[in-house]
Scaffold this motif. Structure first.
Motif, PDB file in Angstrom:
ATOM      1  N   VAL A 108      70.605  -0.480 -31.291  1.00 36.58           N
ATOM      2  CA  VAL A 108      71.747  -0.142 -32.136  1.00 36.58           C
ATOM      3  C   VAL A 108      72.234  -1.409 -32.837  1.00 36.58           C
ATOM      4  O   VAL A 108      72.305  -2.481 -32.224  1.00 36.58           O
ATOM      5  CB  VAL A 108      72.894   0.459 -31.292  1.00 36.58           C
ATOM      6  CG1 VAL A 108      74.119   0.737 -32.162  1.00 36.58           C
ATOM      7  CG2 VAL A 108      72.435   1.726 -30.580  1.00 36.58           C
ATOM      8  N   LEU A 109      72.569  -1.285 -34.111  1.00 37.12           N
ATOM      9  CA  LEU A 109      73.160  -2.387 -34.867  1.00 37.12           C
ATOM     10  C   LEU A 109      74.487  -1.930 -35.438  1.00 37.12           C
ATOM     11  O   LEU A 109      74.572  -0.861 -36.048  1.00 37.12           O
ATOM     12  CB  LEU A 109      72.225  -2.823 -36.000  1.00 37.12           C
ATOM     13  CG  LEU A 109      72.762  -3.907 -36.947  1.00 37.12           C
ATOM     14  CD1 LEU A 109      72.963  -5.232 -36.207  1.00 37.12           C
ATOM     15  CD2 LEU A 109      71.831  -4.096 -38.143  1.00 37.12           C
ATOM     16  N   GLU A 110      75.515  -2.738 -35.231  1.00 36.29           N
ATOM     17  CA  GLU A 110      76.825  -2.476 -35.839  1.00 36.29           C
ATOM     18  C   GLU A 110      77.163  -3.636 -36.760  1.00 36.29           C
ATOM     19  O   GLU A 110      77.140  -4.790 -36.337  1.00 36.29           O
ATOM     20  CB  GLU A 110      77.910  -2.335 -34.765  1.00 36.29           C
ATOM     21  CG  GLU A 110      79.294  -2.119 -35.357  1.00 36.29           C
ATOM     22  CD  GLU A 110      80.408  -2.153 -34.315  1.00 36.29           C
ATOM     23  OE1 GLU A 110      81.392  -1.425 -34.487  1.00 36.29           O
ATOM     24  OE2 GLU A 110      80.271  -2.908 -33.335  1.00 36.29           O
ATOM     25  N   ILE A 111      77.471  -3.321 -38.001  1.00 38.62           N
ATOM     26  CA  ILE A 111      77.849  -4.345 -38.976  1.00 38.62           C
ATOM     27  C   ILE A 111      79.359  -4.299 -39.123  1.00 38.62           C
ATOM     28  O   ILE A 111      79.907  -3.436 -39.811  1.00 38.62           O
ATOM     29  CB  ILE A 111      77.142  -4.112 -40.319  1.00 38.62           C
ATOM     30  CG1 ILE A 111      75.621  -4.092 -40.128  1.00 38.62           C
ATOM     31  CG2 ILE A 111      77.536  -5.186 -41.324  1.00 38.62           C
ATOM     32  CD1 ILE A 111      74.844  -3.765 -41.377  1.00 38.62           C
ATOM     33  N   GLY A 112      80.041  -5.197 -38.432  1.00 39.21           N
ATOM     34  CA  GLY A 112      81.499  -5.245 -38.461  1.00 39.21           C
ATOM     35  C   GLY A 112      82.103  -4.857 -37.129  1.00 39.21           C
ATOM     36  O   GLY A 112      82.453  -3.699 -36.912  1.00 39.21           O
ATOM     37  N   PHE A 181      65.701  -0.281 -35.761  1.00 41.21           N
ATOM     38  CA  PHE A 181      67.008   0.127 -35.244  1.00 41.21           C
ATOM     39  C   PHE A 181      67.065   1.648 -35.278  1.00 41.21           C
ATOM     40  O   PHE A 181      66.797   2.265 -36.308  1.00 41.21           O
ATOM     41  CB  PHE A 181      68.145  -0.465 -36.076  1.00 41.21           C
ATOM     42  CG  PHE A 181      68.278  -1.955 -35.930  1.00 41.21           C
ATOM     43  CD1 PHE A 181      68.739  -2.507 -34.751  1.00 41.21           C
ATOM     44  CD2 PHE A 181      67.910  -2.803 -36.961  1.00 41.21           C
ATOM     45  CE1 PHE A 181      68.857  -3.883 -34.605  1.00 41.21           C
ATOM     46  CE2 PHE A 181      68.020  -4.170 -36.830  1.00 41.21           C
ATOM     47  CZ  PHE A 181      68.492  -4.721 -35.646  1.00 41.21           C
ATOM     48  N   ASP A 182      67.408   2.239 -34.149  1.00 41.83           N
ATOM     49  CA  ASP A 182      67.492   3.692 -34.064  1.00 41.83           C
ATOM     50  C   ASP A 182      68.821   4.208 -34.602  1.00 41.83           C
ATOM     51  O   ASP A 182      68.922   5.344 -35.044  1.00 41.83           O
ATOM     52  CB  ASP A 182      67.318   4.140 -32.609  1.00 41.83           C
ATOM     53  CG  ASP A 182      66.060   3.569 -31.994  1.00 41.83           C
ATOM     54  OD1 ASP A 182      64.970   3.877 -32.500  1.00 41.83           O
ATOM     55  OD2 ASP A 182      66.162   2.788 -31.031  1.00 41.83           O
ATOM     56  N   LEU A 183      69.840   3.351 -34.551  1.00 43.28           N
ATOM     57  CA  LEU A 183      71.155   3.735 -35.074  1.00 43.28           C
ATOM     58  C   LEU A 183      71.819   2.491 -35.656  1.00 43.28           C
ATOM     59  O   LEU A 183      71.839   1.440 -35.013  1.00 43.28           O
ATOM     60  CB  LEU A 183      72.035   4.342 -33.978  1.00 43.28           C
ATOM     61  CG  LEU A 183      73.356   5.003 -34.425  1.00 43.28           C
ATOM     62  CD1 LEU A 183      73.761   6.107 -33.452  1.00 43.28           C
ATOM     63  CD2 LEU A 183      74.507   3.991 -34.530  1.00 43.28           C
ATOM     64  N   ILE A 184      72.338   2.621 -36.876  1.00 41.11           N
ATOM     65  CA  ILE A 184      73.095   1.530 -37.504  1.00 41.11           C
ATOM     66  C   ILE A 184      74.436   2.074 -37.966  1.00 41.11           C
ATOM     67  O   ILE A 184      74.510   3.118 -38.630  1.00 41.11           O
ATOM     68  CB  ILE A 184      72.343   0.920 -38.703  1.00 41.11           C
ATOM     69  CG1 ILE A 184      70.960   0.406 -38.280  1.00 41.11           C
ATOM     70  CG2 ILE A 184      73.160  -0.216 -39.306  1.00 41.11           C
ATOM     71  CD1 ILE A 184      70.156  -0.201 -39.425  1.00 41.11           C
ATOM     72  N   TYR A 185      75.497   1.351 -37.607  1.00 40.44           N
ATOM     73  CA  TYR A 185      76.857   1.712 -38.017  1.00 40.44           C
ATOM     74  C   TYR A 185      77.345   0.644 -38.996  1.00 40.44           C
ATOM     75  O   TYR A 185      77.533  -0.509 -38.618  1.00 40.44           O
ATOM     76  CB  TYR A 185      77.762   1.810 -36.790  1.00 40.44           C
ATOM     77  CG  TYR A 185      79.201   2.165 -37.087  1.00 40.44           C
ATOM     78  CD1 TYR A 185      79.524   3.244 -37.888  1.00 40.44           C
ATOM     79  CD2 TYR A 185      80.241   1.422 -36.535  1.00 40.44           C
ATOM     80  CE1 TYR A 185      80.841   3.578 -38.153  1.00 40.44           C
ATOM     81  CE2 TYR A 185      81.569   1.741 -36.783  1.00 40.44           C
ATOM     82  CZ  TYR A 185      81.867   2.819 -37.588  1.00 40.44           C
ATOM     83  OH  TYR A 185      83.175   3.145 -37.852  1.00 40.44           O
ATOM     84  N   PHE A 186      77.527   1.044 -40.253  1.00 40.40           N
ATOM     85  CA  PHE A 186      77.930   0.124 -41.318  1.00 40.40           C
ATOM     86  C   PHE A 186      79.455   0.167 -41.463  1.00 40.40           C
ATOM     87  O   PHE A 186      80.005   1.144 -41.965  1.00 40.40           O
ATOM     88  CB  PHE A 186      77.299   0.536 -42.649  1.00 40.40           C
ATOM     89  CG  PHE A 186      75.799   0.451 -42.705  1.00 40.40           C
ATOM     90  CD1 PHE A 186      75.173  -0.608 -43.337  1.00 40.40           C
ATOM     91  CD2 PHE A 186      75.009   1.456 -42.147  1.00 40.40           C
ATOM     92  CE1 PHE A 186      73.782  -0.679 -43.416  1.00 40.40           C
ATOM     93  CE2 PHE A 186      73.621   1.393 -42.219  1.00 40.40           C
ATOM     94  CZ  PHE A 186      73.005   0.322 -42.854  1.00 40.40           C
ATOM     95  N   ASP A 187      80.117  -0.907 -41.040  1.00 43.58           N
ATOM     96  CA  ASP A 187      81.582  -0.939 -41.131  1.00 43.58           C
ATOM     97  C   ASP A 187      82.053  -2.366 -41.382  1.00 43.58           C
ATOM     98  O   ASP A 187      83.018  -2.827 -40.782  1.00 43.58           O
ATOM     99  CB  ASP A 187      82.205  -0.382 -39.843  1.00 43.58           C
ATOM    100  CG  ASP A 187      83.726  -0.276 -39.939  1.00 43.58           C
ATOM    101  OD1 ASP A 187      84.237  -0.151 -41.066  1.00 43.58           O
ATOM    102  OD2 ASP A 187      84.389  -0.341 -38.889  1.00 43.58           O
ATOM    103  N   GLY A 188      81.354  -3.075 -42.272  1.00 44.44           N
ATOM    104  CA  GLY A 188      81.679  -4.481 -42.401  1.00 44.44           C
ATOM    105  C   GLY A 188      82.152  -4.944 -43.757  1.00 44.44           C
ATOM    106  O   GLY A 188      82.872  -5.926 -43.856  1.00 44.44           O
ATOM    107  N   ASN A 189      81.770  -4.267 -44.805  1.00 49.11           N
ATOM    108  CA  ASN A 189      82.136  -4.718 -46.141  1.00 49.11           C
ATOM    109  C   ASN A 189      82.164  -3.505 -47.053  1.00 49.11           C
ATOM    110  O   ASN A 189      81.121  -2.973 -47.425  1.00 49.11           O
ATOM    111  CB  ASN A 189      81.121  -5.749 -46.646  1.00 49.11           C
ATOM    112  CG  ASN A 189      81.566  -6.409 -47.940  1.00 49.11           C
ATOM    113  OD1 ASN A 189      82.216  -5.801 -48.775  1.00 49.11           O
ATOM    114  ND2 ASN A 189      81.192  -7.671 -48.112  1.00 49.11           N
ATOM    115  N   HIS A 190      83.369  -3.075 -47.419  1.00 50.79           N
ATOM    116  CA  HIS A 190      83.506  -1.830 -48.169  1.00 50.79           C
ATOM    117  C   HIS A 190      83.445  -2.072 -49.675  1.00 50.79           C
ATOM    118  O   HIS A 190      84.338  -1.664 -50.424  1.00 50.79           O
ATOM    119  CB  HIS A 190      84.806  -1.132 -47.778  1.00 50.79           C
ATOM    120  CG  HIS A 190      84.862  -0.770 -46.336  1.00 50.79           C
ATOM    121  ND1 HIS A 190      85.761  -1.323 -45.449  1.00 50.79           N
ATOM    122  CD2 HIS A 190      84.097   0.063 -45.596  1.00 50.79           C
ATOM    123  CE1 HIS A 190      85.555  -0.826 -44.241  1.00 50.79           C
ATOM    124  NE2 HIS A 190      84.555   0.009 -44.310  1.00 50.79           N
ATOM    125  N   SER A 191      82.374  -2.725 -50.108  1.00 52.42           N
ATOM    126  CA  SER A 191      82.140  -2.904 -51.532  1.00 52.42           C
ATOM    127  C   SER A 191      80.787  -2.297 -51.874  1.00 52.42           C
ATOM    128  O   SER A 191      79.887  -2.242 -51.038  1.00 52.42           O
ATOM    129  CB  SER A 191      82.158  -4.385 -51.923  1.00 52.42           C
ATOM    130  OG  SER A 191      81.006  -5.058 -51.445  1.00 52.42           O
TER     131      SER A 191
END
Length: 263
Positions: A108-112, A181-191
């Motif tokens: 799992v990867l979480e960005i932010g 990565f089986d799951l990535i959660y993108f929550d780091g840069n809302h541009s």
């Protein structure tokens, strides 16, 4: 604010529930995961994790590399205020736990990371998973790391880094080894620019069952544009717009379909 209201009204007009879904994959996901109302023992841990942050009245100096905050006007921020206004909501944390528990991703990867409220949900969803979480602000990451230690999130690897630098390092590693990565959660840069850059940089890591979750897809007109581009990408097969989040699936065997779903 006006943009958000207009976007939400449009979402309500177009959104459906499981009764209007004919895809077996999506129908099963909705009925067995999204709409699962049964209590889980992990929800209590998530509640305690949040409570400890809401009771923390200390201030930290936040370094913001993203699109900025619509709430905070200063970089000196109280931890309890960050948790109450900028962190993932209790309802969303429980949904993120269910999604992780449903798909049982190994990597799992979480960005932010922020304060780790979402990270804890990812970690508890599959305690056997390796969860890598990226945070650009050292002070924020330090608070989150203390929380991970206190709540025994031992499967979390917290990395302080600028997101693009880390993702470009992945690109270099992919030349000599396989990384998925089986799951990535993108929550780091809302541009729009950053979202699409991260999307392209991480595309080589997908597998057939990869699940990508983009936060705040209706945060601005630019984010909605980014979401539209992602939906239309040839490698993307199924998307689910839940207003707050956009889910992306790359299942090669499926016809391309887009869903707008009330959660």
């Amino acid at each position: 604010m006006l943009h958000t209201i207009k976007s939400y009204l449009k979402f309500l007009w177009n959104s459906k529930n499981e009764h209007a879904v004919h895809s077996p994959f999506v129908f099963h996901l909705l009925t067995k995961c999204f709409y699962d109302r049964k209590p889980k023992p992990e929800y209590l841990i998530l509640k305690k994790y949040r409570k400890s942050l809401l009771e923390n009245k200390n201030f930290i100096e936040v370094t913001d590399f993203g699109a900025g905050s619509k709430v905070f006007k200063s970089n000196s921020r109280q931890i309890s205020k960050i948790a109450s206004t900028a962190g993932i909501s209790p309802k969303r944390a429980e949904l993120l736990f269910r999604v992780t528990n449903y798909f049982q991703p190994k990597n799992v990867l979480e960005i932010g990371t922020s304060l780790g409220l979402a990270t804890a949900a990812l970690a508890l969803g599959n305690p056997k998973a390796k969860v890598i979480t990226l945070e650009g602000c050292p002070n924020t990451a330090n608070v989150a790391q203390n929380q991970f230690t206190e709540f025994d999130c031992s499967n979390v690897n917290s990395i302080v880094t600028e997101f693009e630098n880390y993702l470009r390092d992945i690109q270099l590693r992919l030349k000599t080894e396989t990384e998925n990565f089986d799951l990535i959660y993108f929550d780091g840069n809302h541009s729009k620019k950053a979202t699409l850059e991260y999307f392209e940089l991480l595309l080589p890591t997908i597998n057939n069952d990869s699940v990508w979750i983009f936060d705040d897809i209706h945060w601005s007109e630019e984010m909605e544009e980014a979401w539209g581009i992602i939906q239309n990408h040839p490698k993307v097969k199924v998307t689910i717009d839940t207003f707050q989040w956009g889910f992306v699936f790359f299942r090669y065997e499926q016809e391309k379909e887009h869903f707008v779903i009330r959660v």
